[in-house]
Design an enzyme around this catalytic site. Sequence first.
Site, PDB file in Angstrom:
ATOM      1  N   LYS A 141       0.687  -1.326  -0.057  1.00 16.69           N
ATOM      2  CA  LYS A 141      -0.051  -0.348  -0.569  1.00 16.69           C
ATOM      3  C   LYS A 141       1.592   1.054   0.457  1.00 16.69           C
ATOM      4  CE  LYS A 141      -4.405   1.793   2.763  1.00 16.69           C
ATOM      5  NZ  LYS A 141      -4.709   1.438   3.854  1.00 16.69           N
ATOM      6  N   SER A 182      -9.180   1.833   3.029  1.00  9.62           N
ATOM      7  CA  SER A 182      -8.552   2.297   2.264  1.00  9.62           C
ATOM      8  C   SER A 182      -7.480   1.515   1.474  1.00  9.62           C
ATOM      9  CB  SER A 182      -7.859   3.189   3.429  1.00  9.62           C
ATOM     10  OG  SER A 182      -6.900   2.615   4.222  1.00  9.62           O
ATOM     11  N   SER A 190      -9.934  -0.323   7.149  1.00 10.84           N
ATOM     12  CA  SER A 190      -9.403  -0.706   6.343  1.00 10.84           C
ATOM     13  C   SER A 190      -8.351  -1.819   5.338  1.00 10.84           C
ATOM     14  CB  SER A 190      -8.271   0.785   5.871  1.00 10.84           C
ATOM     15  OG  SER A 190      -8.977   1.601   6.041  1.00 10.84           O
TER      16      SER A 190
END
Lengths: 490, 484
Positions: A82, A157, A181
């Site tokens: 990420k 997210s 997330s």
Amino acid sequence: MANLNQLTVHALQDLLRSGQVSPGEILTDCLSRIEQVENKVKAFITLTPELAKLQAEQAQAFLAAPSAGPQSPLAGIPMALKDNMCTKGVLTSCASKILHNFIPPYDGTMAEKLQQNHAIMVGKLNMDEFAMGSSTENSGFYPTANPWDLNRVPGGSSGGSAAAVAAEEVIFALGSDTGGSIRLPAAFCGVVGLKPTYGRVSRYGLVSYASSLDQIGPLTRDVTDCALVLNAIAGHDPRDATSAPVAVPDYTTFLKPDLKGMKVGIPREYLGAGLDPAVATVIQKAFRQLEELGAICEETSLPHTEYALPAYYLIATAEASSNLARYDGVRYGHRSDTADDIITMFNQTRAEGFGQEVKRRIMLGTYALSSGYYDAYYLKALKVRTLIKQDFDRAFEQYDLLVSPTAPNVAFKFGEKEDPLAMYLTDVCTIPVNLAGLPGISIPCGFAQGMPVGLQMIGRPFAEGTLLQAAYAYEQSTDWHRQKPELGVR
Amino acid sequence: MATEYEAVIGLEVHTELKTKSKIFCSCPTTFGGESNTHVCPVCLGLPGVLPVLNRNVVACAIKAGLALNCDIAEFSKFDRKNYYYPDLPKNFQITQYDLPICYGGYLEIRVKGEKKRIGITRIHMEEDAGKLVHQGETISRSEHTSVDYNRTGVPLLEIVSAPDLRTSEEARLYLEKLKAILEYLDISDFKMEEGSLRCDANISIRPKGSIELGTRTEIKNMNSFRALQRALEYEIQRHIKTLADGKKIIQETRTWDEGKGVTLSLRSKEEAHDYRYFPEPDLPPLVIDRAWVAELRQQQPELPDARQARFIRDYGIPDYDAQILTNSRALADYYEAVCQLYPNPKIISNWVMGELLRCLNAEGLEIIEAKVSPQHLADMLKLMDQGTISGKIAKTVFEEMFRTGQDPARIVKEKNLVQITDEAAIAEIVNQVIQTNPKVVEDYKNGTEKAFGFLVGQVMKQTRGKASPALVNRLLKERIESMA
């Protein structure tokens, strides 16, 4: 044989060890898959194919050396991080315009550990800006699509992480989870996502959103891979004072297809109003499956659940308002070039660099900490947090595990949740787990309206092993995790 | 009749700790160095970094707390103080807000011979900020401003006194005592000129005898002991004049302008920052182990008050001498080293407080920088006792030792400073001086004592100061008396 990019870590590990495939071949398949589908999925912010090729060569050499053994099951496996995990020399933007040019001069602990394990990084993944959001629509660059329906969001997210794994662009990915997330996008994209206990995995190098809630974890194709990746990333880090000096077991030893006698609580608050009936049906079926596997399932209660969301949006935003103060244009990242004094420079840099949702949360958090409001908001939220922890403590006196849907609904369409509050409610089942610092996993448990549904399991602190055992037993008795998205439109 | 006022003053002292590494990373704390060379991702506050507390900083804070008679918290924590400034890389400072590590102590000062106890409200740990280098006068009036983050993350102790100080002199005495204690603990260098010590004051006045507090002002930017005393004196007078003019004191923060010798308004109460303090989530709370505190208490060195008492008792020197000598640990160590080598502590004290301090002050040196060793000073005093050099020559020898670091015997030999004790040789010069100064001799005979001194001086001049003063006195008197 299937393309190598479609396999799991453990399947590839066997092929690598027996010399049937090389890291270069796996990488080639991943890179061609990325070339083929990335324009539809848009899971990545940065691709690093050259670096990946170099790492594949190194992994090849490592695997050929006699010292290579079962200690490094991630060697030669293509993966991605990420974009809020710092990688030396590789853009780390947090999907924010304010960091559109930030190239860290250092590796965070995750980048370091994966390198030590000779995993191969093919790039950095899209996300909601600074990890604030539940759909990846808040990326400062572009949204990521859900591989099961390109008109829908992948969740957030860590939407890029889940989508890249689901779309078979990488074998596994790391995400971060502050209020759901990892688990939410895992559920929306039909993959396995684990948020470890707070302190289980080092946060050094993870760009902070809300320090007391953030935790890094794996997104994988199945539970076995989840255990393998957790083995590699868990453990105390002297550079993170909040990481726990708790020994790391070999998580694969928990992977037994047996739930006999395991006591499982089903908190009724997680099945309340707002739960999509189609999701409810799928979840009830999953509960029954757990019982068939030998678990003793009972309804239970976590009475303070309804206060988790408001408490979260005070604590997380308060911490964020301070954590994000450093993005001022002085040292790195975007700097407004039209300001002619320092205050204007600060203001314009931040006005230009941050997106709507980030600004909203900074303002919320700033307000919550302001003199005269601190006690009424921030302090009260901390008290609620304690009550929520106590709810879980009491439940875990009786149960080994709590289960629930990961989200009250399946992945929604782009633009469907324009009202921030509607968006926030997506995380209603995952947020309490972060507030209590507990481990939580989401695994595929069926489909509703053709979209994947996630089953959430919550464990005691540092009981990732129990979670993985239950998740593995369930997974082995179903084949939801073997379903493949078509990367089309429904 | 004009109202008589008294001041109520409290001091907030920030002092840098001399730990090897910074408070939350392993960068060196060394002063100076090329800009932005003592930095790393952590103290630069780059995205993704986390602070890790330096245990030595906690040890220093506890040592200071114990020496200042504080309670040491069992549970303490760090907080964030949020404000935007380019010298602060995270735009918040990690500090301690409501649960400082030490609280409720005191130190004693001596005001006009009387002991006075000054309360210490609290001591807390925090990180220092960087340094801005403006092209112009201020950040807003500069074409550009550079920032040096070498100092960022250097550990600081903030020591807050109770409002127990009543005069600017008491404030100075308090600060001197604090400096001495921290120096004895070897935890801080307290160098104001390098910015390792910064002092702010809260001050108000009230009619003498009143127990109510007046409106206070906060004074910043007092960068020396002298500046502290001058600034407070100025501010007290400003408050008195303001009230005498029938005006009200405004609660505000003011800055001391050393050049102009005045305090100037910086910001009013209404403009005060809201720092939005909240607990630092990246650092776990501190639970202070009692056994550790006990261990640190046991390791506590002798402190200035105890040492002063011991000097009076063991060396038989006056209170005043003992106080001066123990004001600085290094000076006291020096004094004691000489005492090991030479048997008369009072003579040593005279030389250390006299010549040594005078030479150091003249050169602006610290005692540890002195080239003259305790051994050299003791040897020189022995040369005096043996009659090899006179007291007057000794001063010359001392200056030479101070300048070159050579041993006194060698200086005496090389510079040919051995005292002339040959009576015949001196007698000849004495006769000569008497013959060439008949008028002065006459004056002396008529009772002008000063005249005798002049004659001694003439003999000394001719012997380049080497004649034994006792011998010169005796011979001069004998000759003049025999003339009558």
